[in-house]
Design a protein around this motif. Structure first.
Motif, PDB file in Angstrom:
ATOM      1  N   GLN A 101      74.510  57.102  60.688  1.00 11.54           N
ATOM      2  CA  GLN A 101      74.075  58.000  61.414  1.00 11.54           C
ATOM      3  C   GLN A 101      73.451  59.087  60.309  1.00 11.54           C
ATOM      4  O   GLN A 101      74.176  59.176  59.261  1.00 11.54           O
ATOM      5  CB  GLN A 101      75.156  58.945  62.259  1.00 11.54           C
ATOM      6  N   HIS A 151      67.375  63.297  63.889  1.00  9.30           N
ATOM      7  CA  HIS A 151      68.657  62.290  64.183  1.00  9.30           C
ATOM      8  C   HIS A 151      68.341  60.885  64.381  1.00  9.30           C
ATOM      9  O   HIS A 151      67.527  60.438  65.110  1.00  9.30           O
ATOM     10  CB  HIS A 151      69.560  63.071  65.146  1.00  9.30           C
ATOM     11  N   SER A 208      70.655  56.891  64.392  1.00  8.57           N
ATOM     12  CA  SER A 208      71.642  56.093  64.165  1.00  8.57           C
ATOM     13  C   SER A 208      71.461  54.526  64.412  1.00  8.57           C
ATOM     14  O   SER A 208      70.155  54.279  65.022  1.00  8.57           O
ATOM     15  CB  SER A 208      72.923  56.533  65.167  1.00  8.57           C
TER      16      SER A 208
END
Length: 160
Positions: free
Chosen positions: A97, A114, A116
């Protein structure tokens, strides 16, 4: 050669290669390293810039007792690692992540990124392994697995 001859020659050159300007623009699009980033750098950043986002190196060695797998996974914590054992293979998976924030107070901009994902490697082995005696360690960005070979039962051949 006069300046008008150079201009005419240049115009003729573009007329002979109508896509040359387009191709030059495309080359700049993919390789431009100005602050705005080229498209390839932007894609790398979007899909993850860490080493584990793109994969990780593994080395396999074998001796009579078993197999040794060494995986280079810098920056990865033990909690992010999952090891799955199959009869003649092992899969190492890394959950990664990444969160990045950029603040530009002059322009009043805020950007949060972000991402992941999971990166995994499956290593196939020539012989079955004894899953009761496997050892694993993780230190300084290096994962080490010792996978002992399963010993088969000896079959005694009788005289007929």
């Amino acid at each position: 050669m006069s300046s008008s001859d150079k201009h005419n020659n240049k115009s003729l050159n573009h007329a002979q290669h109508p896509f040359s300007q387009f191709m030059n623009s495309m080359d700049r699009l993919f390789t431009d390293k100005r602050p705005g980033k080229g498209i390839l750098q932007s894609l790398d950043h979007f899909f993850g810039s860490s080493a584990t986002a793109r994969g990780f190196q593994t080395e396999l060695s074998e001796n009579e007792a078993g197999y040794m797998i060494v995986a280079a996974i810098p920056g990865v914590k033990k909690e992010q690692i999952n090891i799955e054992l199959l009869p003649q293979a092992v899969t190492i998976s890394i959950q990664h992540q990444e969160t990045a924030e950029q603040i530009n107070q002059n322009q009043g901009l805020f950007h949060r990124h972000h991402s992941s994902g999971v990166t995994s490697r499956t290593i196939r082995l020539a012989r079955p392994i004894d899953d009761q005696k496997i050892r694993a360690s993780h230190k300084d960005g290096v994962l080490r697995l010792f996978l002992p070979k399963k010993k088969g039962n000896q079959i005694r051949i009788e005289d007929s």
